[in-house]
Scaffold this motif. Structure first.
Motif, PDB file in Angstrom:
ATOM      1  N   ARG A 129     -42.701 -22.421  36.913  1.00  0.00           N
ATOM      2  CA  ARG A 129     -41.464 -22.777  37.607  1.00  0.00           C
ATOM      3  C   ARG A 129     -40.869 -21.496  38.176  1.00  0.00           C
ATOM      4  O   ARG A 129     -40.293 -20.688  37.440  1.00  0.00           O
ATOM      5  CB  ARG A 129     -40.484 -23.438  36.637  1.00  0.00           C
ATOM      6  CG  ARG A 129     -39.157 -23.879  37.255  1.00  0.00           C
ATOM      7  CD  ARG A 129     -39.339 -24.970  38.289  1.00  0.00           C
ATOM      8  NE  ARG A 129     -38.082 -25.630  38.596  1.00  0.00           N
ATOM      9  CZ  ARG A 129     -37.903 -26.400  39.657  1.00  0.00           C
ATOM     10  NH1 ARG A 129     -38.915 -26.572  40.506  1.00  0.00           N
ATOM     11  NH2 ARG A 129     -36.748 -26.995  39.876  1.00  0.00           N
ATOM     12  N   PRO A 130     -41.002 -21.258  39.483  1.00  0.00           N
ATOM     13  CA  PRO A 130     -40.437 -20.037  40.074  1.00  0.00           C
ATOM     14  C   PRO A 130     -38.981 -20.231  40.439  1.00  0.00           C
ATOM     15  O   PRO A 130     -38.648 -20.722  41.522  1.00  0.00           O
ATOM     16  CB  PRO A 130     -41.305 -19.819  41.321  1.00  0.00           C
ATOM     17  CG  PRO A 130     -41.776 -21.183  41.706  1.00  0.00           C
ATOM     18  CD  PRO A 130     -41.797 -22.023  40.452  1.00  0.00           C
ATOM     19  N   TYR A 131     -38.080 -19.873  39.533  1.00  0.00           N
ATOM     20  CA  TYR A 131     -36.655 -19.958  39.836  1.00  0.00           C
ATOM     21  C   TYR A 131     -36.289 -18.895  40.866  1.00  0.00           C
ATOM     22  O   TYR A 131     -36.776 -17.763  40.813  1.00  0.00           O
ATOM     23  CB  TYR A 131     -35.815 -19.752  38.582  1.00  0.00           C
ATOM     24  CG  TYR A 131     -35.701 -20.982  37.722  1.00  0.00           C
ATOM     25  CD1 TYR A 131     -35.527 -22.241  38.290  1.00  0.00           C
ATOM     26  CD2 TYR A 131     -35.772 -20.900  36.343  1.00  0.00           C
ATOM     27  CE1 TYR A 131     -35.420 -23.379  37.509  1.00  0.00           C
ATOM     28  CE2 TYR A 131     -35.665 -22.038  35.551  1.00  0.00           C
ATOM     29  CZ  TYR A 131     -35.490 -23.272  36.145  1.00  0.00           C
ATOM     30  OH  TYR A 131     -35.385 -24.395  35.367  1.00  0.00           O
ATOM     31  N   ILE A 132     -35.414 -19.263  41.796  1.00  0.00           N
ATOM     32  CA  ILE A 132     -34.981 -18.318  42.814  1.00  0.00           C
ATOM     33  C   ILE A 132     -33.520 -17.961  42.595  1.00  0.00           C
ATOM     34  O   ILE A 132     -32.755 -18.720  42.003  1.00  0.00           O
ATOM     35  CB  ILE A 132     -35.177 -18.876  44.236  1.00  0.00           C
ATOM     36  CG1 ILE A 132     -34.242 -20.073  44.475  1.00  0.00           C
ATOM     37  CG2 ILE A 132     -36.624 -19.261  44.479  1.00  0.00           C
ATOM     38  CD1 ILE A 132     -34.102 -20.438  45.935  1.00  0.00           C
ATOM     39  N   THR A 133     -33.159 -16.785  43.060  1.00  0.00           N
ATOM     40  CA  THR A 133     -31.755 -16.395  43.145  1.00  0.00           C
ATOM     41  C   THR A 133     -31.496 -16.005  44.583  1.00  0.00           C
ATOM     42  O   THR A 133     -32.311 -15.319  45.204  1.00  0.00           O
ATOM     43  CB  THR A 133     -31.420 -15.212  42.222  1.00  0.00           C
ATOM     44  OG1 THR A 133     -32.177 -14.061  42.639  1.00  0.00           O
ATOM     45  CG2 THR A 133     -31.762 -15.527  40.797  1.00  0.00           C
ATOM     46  N   VAL A 140     -35.056 -13.694  48.577  1.00  0.00           N
ATOM     47  CA  VAL A 140     -34.634 -14.267  47.305  1.00  0.00           C
ATOM     48  C   VAL A 140     -35.529 -13.683  46.222  1.00  0.00           C
ATOM     49  O   VAL A 140     -36.633 -13.226  46.489  1.00  0.00           O
ATOM     50  CB  VAL A 140     -34.741 -15.810  47.302  1.00  0.00           C
ATOM     51  CG1 VAL A 140     -33.826 -16.421  48.345  1.00  0.00           C
ATOM     52  CG2 VAL A 140     -36.192 -16.268  47.523  1.00  0.00           C
ATOM     53  N   SER A 141     -35.039 -13.687  44.994  1.00  0.00           N
ATOM     54  CA  SER A 141     -35.865 -13.290  43.856  1.00  0.00           C
ATOM     55  C   SER A 141     -36.645 -14.497  43.366  1.00  0.00           C
ATOM     56  O   SER A 141     -36.135 -15.623  43.377  1.00  0.00           O
ATOM     57  CB  SER A 141     -34.991 -12.759  42.716  1.00  0.00           C
ATOM     58  OG  SER A 141     -34.304 -11.592  43.108  1.00  0.00           O
ATOM     59  N   PHE A 142     -37.882 -14.269  42.925  1.00  0.00           N
ATOM     60  CA  PHE A 142     -38.700 -15.308  42.321  1.00  0.00           C
ATOM     61  C   PHE A 142     -38.938 -14.939  40.858  1.00  0.00           C
ATOM     62  O   PHE A 142     -39.604 -13.948  40.570  1.00  0.00           O
ATOM     63  CB  PHE A 142     -40.041 -15.440  43.049  1.00  0.00           C
ATOM     64  CG  PHE A 142     -39.926 -15.997  44.436  1.00  0.00           C
ATOM     65  CD1 PHE A 142     -39.875 -17.367  44.653  1.00  0.00           C
ATOM     66  CD2 PHE A 142     -39.867 -15.152  45.532  1.00  0.00           C
ATOM     67  CE1 PHE A 142     -39.770 -17.888  45.936  1.00  0.00           C
ATOM     68  CE2 PHE A 142     -39.763 -15.659  46.818  1.00  0.00           C
ATOM     69  CZ  PHE A 142     -39.712 -17.041  47.023  1.00  0.00           C
ATOM     70  N   LEU A 143     -38.384 -15.729  39.938  1.00  0.00           N
ATOM     71  CA  LEU A 143     -38.428 -15.443  38.504  1.00  0.00           C
ATOM     72  C   LEU A 143     -39.240 -16.527  37.816  1.00  0.00           C
ATOM     73  O   LEU A 143     -38.804 -17.673  37.715  1.00  0.00           O
ATOM     74  CB  LEU A 143     -37.005 -15.396  37.939  1.00  0.00           C
ATOM     75  CG  LEU A 143     -36.119 -14.298  38.545  1.00  0.00           C
ATOM     76  CD1 LEU A 143     -34.669 -14.689  38.514  1.00  0.00           C
ATOM     77  CD2 LEU A 143     -36.336 -12.987  37.803  1.00  0.00           C
ATOM     78  N   MET A 185     -33.643 -23.675  41.479  1.00  0.00           N
ATOM     79  CA  MET A 185     -32.609 -22.806  40.925  1.00  0.00           C
ATOM     80  C   MET A 185     -32.310 -23.246  39.502  1.00  0.00           C
ATOM     81  O   MET A 185     -32.235 -24.451  39.233  1.00  0.00           O
ATOM     82  CB  MET A 185     -31.326 -22.872  41.756  1.00  0.00           C
ATOM     83  CG  MET A 185     -31.307 -21.968  42.973  1.00  0.00           C
ATOM     84  SD  MET A 185     -29.655 -21.921  43.726  1.00  0.00           S
ATOM     85  CE  MET A 185     -29.849 -20.505  44.816  1.00  0.00           C
ATOM     86  N   ARG A 186     -32.117 -22.282  38.621  1.00  0.00           N
ATOM     87  CA  ARG A 186     -31.865 -22.634  37.225  1.00  0.00           C
ATOM     88  C   ARG A 186     -30.573 -23.421  37.090  1.00  0.00           C
ATOM     89  O   ARG A 186     -30.469 -24.323  36.259  1.00  0.00           O
ATOM     90  CB  ARG A 186     -31.804 -21.374  36.358  1.00  0.00           C
ATOM     91  CG  ARG A 186     -31.954 -21.679  34.867  1.00  0.00           C
ATOM     92  CD  ARG A 186     -31.738 -20.481  34.004  1.00  0.00           C
ATOM     93  NE  ARG A 186     -30.322 -20.138  33.900  1.00  0.00           N
ATOM     94  CZ  ARG A 186     -29.849 -19.191  33.088  1.00  0.00           C
ATOM     95  NH1 ARG A 186     -30.674 -18.498  32.346  1.00  0.00           N
ATOM     96  NH2 ARG A 186     -28.565 -18.927  33.029  1.00  0.00           N
ATOM     97  N   SER A 187     -29.572 -23.110  37.917  1.00  0.00           N
ATOM     98  CA  SER A 187     -28.306 -23.834  37.823  1.00  0.00           C
ATOM     99  C   SER A 187     -28.495 -25.310  38.166  1.00  0.00           C
ATOM    100  O   SER A 187     -27.906 -26.180  37.510  1.00  0.00           O
ATOM    101  CB  SER A 187     -27.265 -23.212  38.750  1.00  0.00           C
ATOM    102  OG  SER A 187     -27.700 -23.225  40.099  1.00  0.00           O
ATOM    103  N   MET A 336     -26.931 -14.681  33.671  1.00  0.00           N
ATOM    104  CA  MET A 336     -27.611 -14.536  34.955  1.00  0.00           C
ATOM    105  C   MET A 336     -28.930 -15.286  34.858  1.00  0.00           C
ATOM    106  O   MET A 336     -29.402 -15.607  33.763  1.00  0.00           O
ATOM    107  CB  MET A 336     -27.830 -13.057  35.277  1.00  0.00           C
ATOM    108  CG  MET A 336     -28.567 -12.283  34.198  1.00  0.00           C
ATOM    109  SD  MET A 336     -28.436 -10.481  34.373  1.00  0.00           S
ATOM    110  CE  MET A 336     -26.723 -10.190  33.907  1.00  0.00           C
ATOM    111  N   THR A 337     -29.509 -15.577  36.012  1.00  0.00           N
ATOM    112  CA  THR A 337     -30.751 -16.347  36.020  1.00  0.00           C
ATOM    113  C   THR A 337     -31.842 -15.643  35.232  1.00  0.00           C
ATOM    114  O   THR A 337     -32.727 -16.285  34.653  1.00  0.00           O
ATOM    115  CB  THR A 337     -31.212 -16.587  37.469  1.00  0.00           C
ATOM    116  OG1 THR A 337     -30.164 -17.250  38.191  1.00  0.00           O
ATOM    117  CG2 THR A 337     -32.455 -17.464  37.514  1.00  0.00           C
ATOM    118  N   GLU A 338     -31.794 -14.301  35.184  1.00  0.00           N
ATOM    119  CA  GLU A 338     -32.838 -13.541  34.494  1.00  0.00           C
ATOM    120  C   GLU A 338     -32.834 -13.745  32.987  1.00  0.00           C
ATOM    121  O   GLU A 338     -33.808 -13.389  32.312  1.00  0.00           O
ATOM    122  CB  GLU A 338     -32.673 -12.051  34.811  1.00  0.00           C
ATOM    123  CG  GLU A 338     -32.968 -11.682  36.255  1.00  0.00           C
ATOM    124  CD  GLU A 338     -31.790 -11.852  37.191  1.00  0.00           C
ATOM    125  OE1 GLU A 338     -31.885 -11.434  38.358  1.00  0.00           O
ATOM    126  OE2 GLU A 338     -30.758 -12.413  36.759  1.00  0.00           O
TER     127      GLU A 338
END
Length: 449
Positions: A129-133, A140-143, A185-187, A336-338
């Motif tokens: 699951r690549p969450y973005i910010t 965007v960041s891919f986490l 997005m995690r949110s 934070m998403t991280e």
């Protein structure tokens, strides 16, 4: 039965109770062992971490100071060339992603991918699951998270929502999600999961039924940057303004529908979830509709977050939130998403770090560990999240924090982040982290080599 690993023991604290009540000395010893396990598990799977270890000579984690050279900068997860996306080089983007996560390039089929949204879907279909910010740079960041990370996030939600007085997981509320129907997005996932756990079936209202598209986020940010630089064409600016105006009208109509519905059902338990700017717009509209401060049902659950990016909200927005939502259940946290989960606020308003997050307070350049384990320390917030499986959880943030390592006035052991949190960039001057250029140089070599 085999003895659970230190990482497993720490993860279990999310569901067994007493998450934030562990004796400080015992927890630090367990965290250090978990840090060793995390480094050993990720070193050979994540090329960027392996290279950092080789360059810095870190072979084992003897103490928390050994983690500092291994931390990624907060820009590392968007260190790809944007041309990979604008030119459709999906194989190169995947190769970059494999340097900062546990994803292997041969796990993901990118044949025929047409845009970044489809690329993200392909990574998700492969079990990640690549969450973005979002950001203002056009990137965007891919986490990356794997399925166990997502399961753990759900465990946190079910057991710690509204800590220190957590809510039982019962679907008793009419839900309003100030968010799209879906998106990486995690949110968005978090709001949806909260609605599944705490919302009445069939009674969830969304801001829009459309999914969030990564391509829209990136193209908008890129054009804004070009407009600021003076390189955007008149036609691009005109099209952007027309599209933005249409979306603004749609958003206003959606907010009006939600406001009318909340006003009609204000005497029922509600779930209201949204980022701070959306929450502020909603509160102003509800006040104009005649919904007074403190008048919502006391079993209403409110989720908000996102800070005050670009200073878009008034300085007293948090006080306005507290006044309007007086008497209801609010999730108060710093995160934070991280991070997996967030640092949750105790009765004193201090944000307690969950046991799976090892705080590492650094000097402003991000080079020296300042932890004293005994008192309040001011510095750059960095951490190792030992719960993560899909990526290395060691990160240096852009936040200036005060962390109290002593016992909190609430009676629980530290560490806890105090409420005065700012971005270093907001304090004046450039915010540069020494290790960032080294990491980005390595990544460019990996994906171009």
């Amino acid at each position: 039965m085999p003895v659970p690993s230190a990482r497993e023991q720490i993860r279990s604290l999310a569901v067994t109770g007493g998450t934030f009540d562990q004796p400080a000395d015992e927890l630090r010893e367990l965290q250090l062992e978990a840090a060793r396990e995390t480094f050993a598990a990720h070193r050979e799977r994540i090329p960027l971490l392996r290279t950092r270890a080789e360059e810095t000579g870190v072979r084992d984690i003897g103490g928390f100071e050994d983690l500092v050279p291994l931390l990624f900068s907060h820009t590392s997860y968007k260190s790809y060339p944007v041309s990979f996306i604008t030119q459709g080089r999906w194989d190169r983007l995947l190769r970059w992603y494999s340097t900062v996560s546990v994803v292997e390039p041969d796990e993901v089929d990118v044949a025929g991918v047409r845009d970044i949204d489809e690329w993200t879907d392909r990574v998700t279909a492969a079990g990640h699951r690549p969450y973005i910010t979002s950001g203002t740079s056009g990137k965007v960041s891919f986490l990356n998270c794997d399925t166990s990370d997502l399961d753990f996030l759900h465990d946190i939600l079910e057991n710690l929502t509204c800590w220190p007085d957590p809510l039982p997981p019962k679907p008793t509320r009419r839900a309003y999600l100030l968010a799209p129907a879906s998106g990486p997005m995690r949110s968005i996932d978090g709001y949806r999961w909260h609605a599944e756990v705490f919302g009445r079936p069939g009674e969830t209202r969304l801001l829009t039924d459309e999914p969030l598209r990564v391509s829209d986020l990136m193209s908008s940010a890129l054009l804004r940057r070009r407009m600021a630089e003076g390189t955007a064409t008149p036609q691009e600016i005109s099209t952007f303004e027309n599209v933005s105006a249409a979306r603004e009208r749609d958003l206003d109509e959606a907010v009006t529908r939600i406001v009318d519905d909340i006003a009609e059902h204000r005497d029922e338990p509600l779930l209201i979830a949204g980022m701070n700017n959306q929450q502020f717009t909603l509160i102003q509209a509800l006040r104009a509709r005649g919904v007074t401060d403190g008048s919502l049902h006391p079993d209403t659950l409110v989720l908000s977050g996102g800070g005050n990016k670009l200073r878009a909200l008034p300085d007293d927005y948090q006080q306005q939130f507290a006044s309007f939502y007086e008497g209801v259940r609010r999730v108060r946290s710093y995160g934070m998403t991280e991070l997996q989960g967030s640092c949750l606020a105790c009765e004193e308003g201090h944000y307690h770090l969950p046991p799976w997050v090892i705080p590492l307070v650094l000097d402003q350049p991000g080079e020296k560990l300042l932890n004293t384990e005994q008192a309040v320390v001011e510095g750059r917030f960095a951490f190792l999240d030992v719960s993560l499986e899909g990526r290395w959880g060691g990160l240096i943030s852009g936040d200036r924090v005060f962390v109290d390592f002593a016992r909190c006035p609430c009676g629980r052991p530290g560490p806890a982040v105090l409420p005065d949190i700012q971005r270093y960039g907001d304090l004046g001057g450039d915010d540069k982290i020494t290790c960032a250029s080294t990491l980005d140089t390595y990544v460019r070599g990996m994906i171009h080599g």
